[in-house]
Design a protein around this motif. Structure first.
Motif, PDB file in Angstrom:
ATOM      1  N   THR B  57       0.637  -1.505   0.386  1.00 35.71           N
ATOM      2  CA  THR B  57      -0.149  -0.385  -0.286  1.00 35.71           C
ATOM      3  C   THR B  57       0.973   1.427  -0.051  1.00 35.71           C
ATOM      4  O   THR B  57       2.334   0.941  -0.231  1.00 35.71           O
ATOM      5  CB  THR B  57      -1.064  -0.385   1.403  1.00 35.71           C
ATOM      6  OG1 THR B  57      -1.445   0.596   1.083  1.00 35.71           O
ATOM      7  CG2 THR B  57      -0.124   0.049   2.270  1.00 35.71           C
ATOM      8  N   GLY B  58       0.375   2.495  -0.616  1.00 36.52           N
ATOM      9  CA  GLY B  58       1.520   3.991  -0.473  1.00 36.52           C
ATOM     10  C   GLY B  58       0.120   4.574  -1.416  1.00 36.52           C
ATOM     11  O   GLY B  58      -0.814   4.401  -2.367  1.00 36.52           O
ATOM     12  N   ALA B  59       0.852   5.623  -1.183  1.00 43.81           N
ATOM     13  CA  ALA B  59       0.243   6.954  -1.774  1.00 43.81           C
ATOM     14  C   ALA B  59      -0.528   6.962  -3.608  1.00 43.81           C
ATOM     15  O   ALA B  59       0.874   6.054  -4.367  1.00 43.81           O
ATOM     16  CB  ALA B  59       0.464   8.185  -1.740  1.00 43.81           C
ATOM     17  N   PRO B  60      -1.460   7.250  -4.295  1.00 45.96           N
ATOM     18  CA  PRO B  60      -1.040   7.084  -6.151  1.00 45.96           C
ATOM     19  C   PRO B  60       0.469   8.159  -6.466  1.00 45.96           C
ATOM     20  O   PRO B  60       1.034   8.885  -5.166  1.00 45.96           O
ATOM     21  CB  PRO B  60      -1.789   7.998  -6.522  1.00 45.96           C
ATOM     22  CG  PRO B  60      -2.905   8.249  -4.608  1.00 45.96           C
ATOM     23  CD  PRO B  60      -2.258   8.066  -3.222  1.00 45.96           C
ATOM     24  N   GLY B  61       1.629   6.996  -6.658  1.00 46.67           N
ATOM     25  CA  GLY B  61       2.162   8.169  -7.319  1.00 46.67           C
ATOM     26  C   GLY B  61       3.415   6.751  -6.959  1.00 46.67           C
ATOM     27  O   GLY B  61       4.213   7.605  -6.989  1.00 46.67           O
ATOM     28  N   GLY B  63       4.346   4.466  -7.024  1.00 51.97           N
ATOM     29  CA  GLY B  63       5.427   3.541  -7.791  1.00 51.97           C
ATOM     30  C   GLY B  63       5.203   1.578  -6.939  1.00 51.97           C
ATOM     31  O   GLY B  63       5.774   1.316  -7.476  1.00 51.97           O
ATOM     32  N   LYS B  64       3.776   1.732  -7.492  1.00 53.44           N
ATOM     33  CA  LYS B  64       3.068   0.659  -6.187  1.00 53.44           C
ATOM     34  C   LYS B  64       3.143  -0.870  -7.762  1.00 53.44           C
ATOM     35  O   LYS B  64       4.256  -1.935  -6.881  1.00 53.44           O
ATOM     36  CB  LYS B  64       2.035   0.285  -5.515  1.00 53.44           C
ATOM     37  CG  LYS B  64       1.158   0.696  -4.088  1.00 53.44           C
ATOM     38  CD  LYS B  64       0.276   0.852  -3.748  1.00 53.44           C
ATOM     39  CE  LYS B  64      -0.911   2.203  -4.201  1.00 53.44           C
ATOM     40  NZ  LYS B  64      -0.364   3.288  -4.806  1.00 53.44           N
ATOM     41  N   SER B  65       2.335  -0.363  -8.130  1.00 55.31           N
ATOM     42  CA  SER B  65       3.020  -1.604  -9.464  1.00 55.31           C
ATOM     43  C   SER B  65       3.620  -1.713 -10.509  1.00 55.31           C
ATOM     44  O   SER B  65       4.049  -2.521  -9.841  1.00 55.31           O
ATOM     45  CB  SER B  65       1.160  -0.784 -10.745  1.00 55.31           C
ATOM     46  OG  SER B  65       0.629  -0.169 -10.113  1.00 55.31           O
ATOM     47  N   THR B  66       4.519  -0.797 -10.019  1.00 53.57           N
ATOM     48  CA  THR B  66       5.667  -1.270 -11.009  1.00 53.57           C
ATOM     49  C   THR B  66       6.888  -2.185 -10.165  1.00 53.57           C
ATOM     50  O   THR B  66       7.135  -2.818 -10.354  1.00 53.57           O
ATOM     51  CB  THR B  66       6.197   0.007 -11.438  1.00 53.57           C
ATOM     52  OG1 THR B  66       5.806   1.022 -11.426  1.00 53.57           O
ATOM     53  CG2 THR B  66       7.749  -0.095 -11.922  1.00 53.57           C
ATOM     54  N   LEU B  67       6.784  -1.387  -8.931  1.00 51.72           N
ATOM     55  CA  LEU B  67       7.567  -2.649  -7.626  1.00 51.72           C
ATOM     56  C   LEU B  67       6.877  -4.296  -7.827  1.00 51.72           C
ATOM     57  O   LEU B  67       7.653  -5.098  -7.832  1.00 51.72           O
ATOM     58  CB  LEU B  67       6.965  -1.989  -6.117  1.00 51.72           C
ATOM     59  CG  LEU B  67       8.366  -2.571  -5.007  1.00 51.72           C
ATOM     60  CD1 LEU B  67       9.431  -2.652  -5.237  1.00 51.72           C
ATOM     61  CD2 LEU B  67       8.091  -2.337  -3.843  1.00 51.72           C
ATOM     62  N   GLY B 153      -3.580   3.732  -0.420  1.00 57.18           N
ATOM     63  CA  GLY B 153      -2.893   3.659   1.242  1.00 57.18           C
ATOM     64  C   GLY B 153      -4.239   4.752   1.390  1.00 57.18           C
ATOM     65  O   GLY B 153      -3.340   5.898   2.113  1.00 57.18           O
ATOM     66  N   ALA B 154      -5.609   4.379   1.365  1.00 56.12           N
ATOM     67  CA  ALA B 154      -6.186   6.011   2.155  1.00 56.12           C
ATOM     68  C   ALA B 154      -7.064   5.135   2.690  1.00 56.12           C
ATOM     69  O   ALA B 154      -8.337   4.782   1.603  1.00 56.12           O
ATOM     70  CB  ALA B 154      -6.320   7.035   1.369  1.00 56.12           C
ATOM     71  N   GLY B 155      -7.717   5.606   4.040  1.00 54.76           N
ATOM     72  CA  GLY B 155      -8.923   5.875   4.345  1.00 54.76           C
ATOM     73  C   GLY B 155      -8.862   4.039   5.255  1.00 54.76           C
ATOM     74  O   GLY B 155      -8.113   3.296   4.682  1.00 54.76           O
ATOM     75  N   VAL B 170       4.244  -0.967   3.356  1.00 52.67           N
ATOM     76  CA  VAL B 170       3.593   0.276   2.636  1.00 52.67           C
ATOM     77  C   VAL B 170       5.431   1.281   2.078  1.00 52.67           C
ATOM     78  O   VAL B 170       5.896   1.168   2.444  1.00 52.67           O
ATOM     79  CB  VAL B 170       3.806   1.171   4.383  1.00 52.67           C
ATOM     80  CG1 VAL B 170       2.944   2.707   4.052  1.00 52.67           C
ATOM     81  CG2 VAL B 170       2.864   0.774   5.354  1.00 52.67           C
ATOM     82  N   LEU B 171       4.810   1.355   0.741  1.00 51.57           N
ATOM     83  CA  LEU B 171       5.686   2.442   0.154  1.00 51.57           C
ATOM     84  C   LEU B 171       5.752   4.049   0.236  1.00 51.57           C
ATOM     85  O   LEU B 171       4.408   5.068   0.128  1.00 51.57           O
ATOM     86  CB  LEU B 171       5.233   2.376  -1.123  1.00 51.57           C
ATOM     87  CG  LEU B 171       5.626   0.564  -2.112  1.00 51.57           C
ATOM     88  CD1 LEU B 171       4.905  -0.321  -1.546  1.00 51.57           C
ATOM     89  CD2 LEU B 171       5.931   1.349  -3.778  1.00 51.57           C
ATOM     90  N   VAL B 172       6.495   4.783   0.958  1.00 50.07           N
ATOM     91  CA  VAL B 172       6.841   5.234   1.050  1.00 50.07           C
ATOM     92  C   VAL B 172       7.394   6.663   0.304  1.00 50.07           C
ATOM     93  O   VAL B 172       8.378   6.435  -0.235  1.00 50.07           O
ATOM     94  CB  VAL B 172       7.522   6.358   1.831  1.00 50.07           C
ATOM     95  CG1 VAL B 172       7.368   7.879   2.346  1.00 50.07           C
ATOM     96  CG2 VAL B 172       6.764   5.561   3.564  1.00 50.07           C
TER      97      VAL B 172
END
Lengths: 141, 356
Positions: B57-61, B63-67, B153-155, B170-172
């Motif tokens: 999980t992590g904010a949009p942008g 890089g979740k999908s790429t990872l 990761g929201a909500g 968690v991606l930061v």
């Protein structure tokens, strides 16, 4: 509130909008994807330059009701049958509504329909026409 | 009636036998909550428990999908099969959604042993975490070795979803120190591993440092290069060195550049290390127990809500009651008491039946 027993009549329609082959123009495909979303469909956009295998993999795994293939390159007569054969291989042909959009010459249309393409939507087709067609012809499951 | 409806036995058998299409269809039925989906899931349950589930999980942008794509690629290189569930929010207005994560799964195209499925939130509160849990079950029963759940990761909804995973990353994104401050407390607490992705960007070092300070990590984190065997040795070592490492897990902070694949192996090592810790400490069963308890509670809440809804409908709908409350003929508490009375009556009678 009620979650169970909403039944198949309210099933969310899942579509894939696919760009296949070398043609790199996806403005039309993106517009269609957005319109589908606004119609309440779930839309999976394939991205550009996909091989038929990739489209098949995505359509099978995502279990889409509708596969809309956008082709502007003129290679539809080779690419579309490849995709449809792939769907058949995974037992997905009968319950996937296959549509083709883009520039398809008149003389090729019959041939594609024989390949089990349900409809062909050329340039200038009102988007509502496509959406209505999907709603009416979405495969029952 | 319709020819398209498969026999349920057949669908489960086909899924267990490795039929991609059957797996895809079972997940659709789970998502649609189509009649009979519960029975399907019930039958799959006893075939589960072999997959390792990772939540990303992590904010949009960030890089979740790429990872996720690179992770899947590496697992595949090790000969492991992978399932991915990517969750995108849907429009609260039309219910429609454009599910775009699939585009970034470029490394695994044509590899049917990576089963990638996009799911949308579909608006129902709490429903998505149930559907995700069930979809994970289907992938597990199908025989996937690794299952990755990817979500923004929201909500609370998202927090509930990643909680269905054994290990949560968690991606930061690097950069402004605000990134960490703006992370929701709830998200930070669920992290088993922190990933500073896009670590080649400016500010990455600082973000890593800040995260480490936050988790109270010492800067003496061992760096890279050990294989699986050495890793086990390493975890033995730490058990000897630190007495409390048995019960405590300190989330490591990992740097990756998903685009180039840099650091992804190190990240997977940490995921593996967390898994070993879960198993050795017995936490994995504790976690599973808690998850099942939460799941039972959620299902009970949903089902009792349905029963209550039926009761309300049978009494002419909630609008009627609202109107009467508006006219001061009754009040909300009295309405609830009136509707629940027959239900409570049944429950009160039940214990005798249960005992005898």
């Amino acid at each position: 509130m009620s979650t169970e027993n909403t039944g198949n009549d309210q099933r969310t329609i899942r579509c894939m909008v696919a760009k296949v082959g070398l043609d790199g123009h996806d403005r039309g495909a993106r517009v269609v994807a957005r319109a589908f979303r606004d119609a309440g469909f779930e839309v999976i956009y394939s991205g550009l330059h996909k091989a038929p295998d990739e489209i098949v993999q995505a359509a099978v795994q995502e279990d889409v009701d509708v596969l809309g293939i956008s082709i502007l390159s003129g290679a539809h007569n080779t690419l579309v049958p490849k995709i449809i054969d792939g769907l058949e291989e995974y037992g997905a042909k009968d319950d996937t509504l296959v549509l083709v959009g883009g520039v398809i010459p008149k003389e090729d249309r019959e041939g594609l329909k024989e390949e089990d393409v349900a409809a062909i939507f050329g340039p200038g087709t009102p988007i509502d026409e496509t959406i209505d067609f999907i709603r009416e012809n979405v495969p029952e499951r | 009636m319709s020819g398209g409806r498969e026999d349920k036995d057949d669908l489960v058998e086909r899924l267990l036998g490795g039929d991609q299409r059957a797996l895809a269809r079972v997940i659709s039925k789970i998502e649609d909550r189509s009649p009979g989906y519960r029975e399907l899931v019930s039958r799959l349950h006893r075939h589960t428990g072999n997959a390792e589930v990772i939540g990303m999980t992590g904010a949009p942008g960030s890089g979740k999908s790429t990872l996720v794509d690179k992770m899947a690629e590496m697992y595949r290189e090790r000969g492991e099969t992978v399932g991915v569930i990517a969750i995108d929010p849907s429009s609260p207005f039309t219910g429609g959604a454009v599910l775009g994560d699939r585009i970034r799964m470029a490394s695994n195209v044509g590899d049917m042993d990576v089963f990638f499925r996009s799911m949308s939130a579909r608006g129902t509160l709490g429903g998505l975490s149930t559907a995700t849990t069930d979809a994970v079950r289907a992938l597990d029963a199908f025989g996937k070795d690794r299952i990755i759940i990817e979500t923004v990761g929201a909500g609370q909804n998202e927090v509930d979803i990643v909680r269905t995973a054994d290990t949560v990353a968690v991606l930061v994104p690097p950069g402004s120190g605000d990134a960490i401050q703006t992370l929701k407390a709830g998200i930070l607490e669920i992290a088993d591993v922190f990933v500073v992705n896009k670590a080649d960007r400016e500010g990455a070092n600082r973000t890593v440092k800040e995260l480490r300070e936050m988790v109270g990590d010492l800067p003496s984190m061992p760096t890279g290069h050990h294989g699986a065997d050495e890793m086990e040795m390493f975890s033995d070592e730490t058990t000897e060195d630190e007495d409390d490492s048995e019960d405590d897990w300190t989330p490591p902070v990992i740097e990756t550049v998903a685009k180039t694949g840099e650091g992804v192996e190190g990240f997977l090592e940490e995921v593996g290390r967390h898994r070993s810790w879960l198993v050795e400490s017995g936490e994995i069963e504790e976690q599973a127990r808690e998850r099942y308890a939460a799941e039972i509670r959620t299902l009970l809440r949903q089902d009792t809500a349905d029963i209550v809804q039926d009761e309300i409908d049978a009494r002419g709908g909630i609008d009627e009651y609202a109107e009467r409350v508006l006219r001061k003929e009754t009040d909300p508490y009295a309405v609830v008491a009136e509707i629940l009375e027959p239900i409570e009556e049944c429950v009160r009678e039940k214990p005798e039946g249960r005992d005898g």
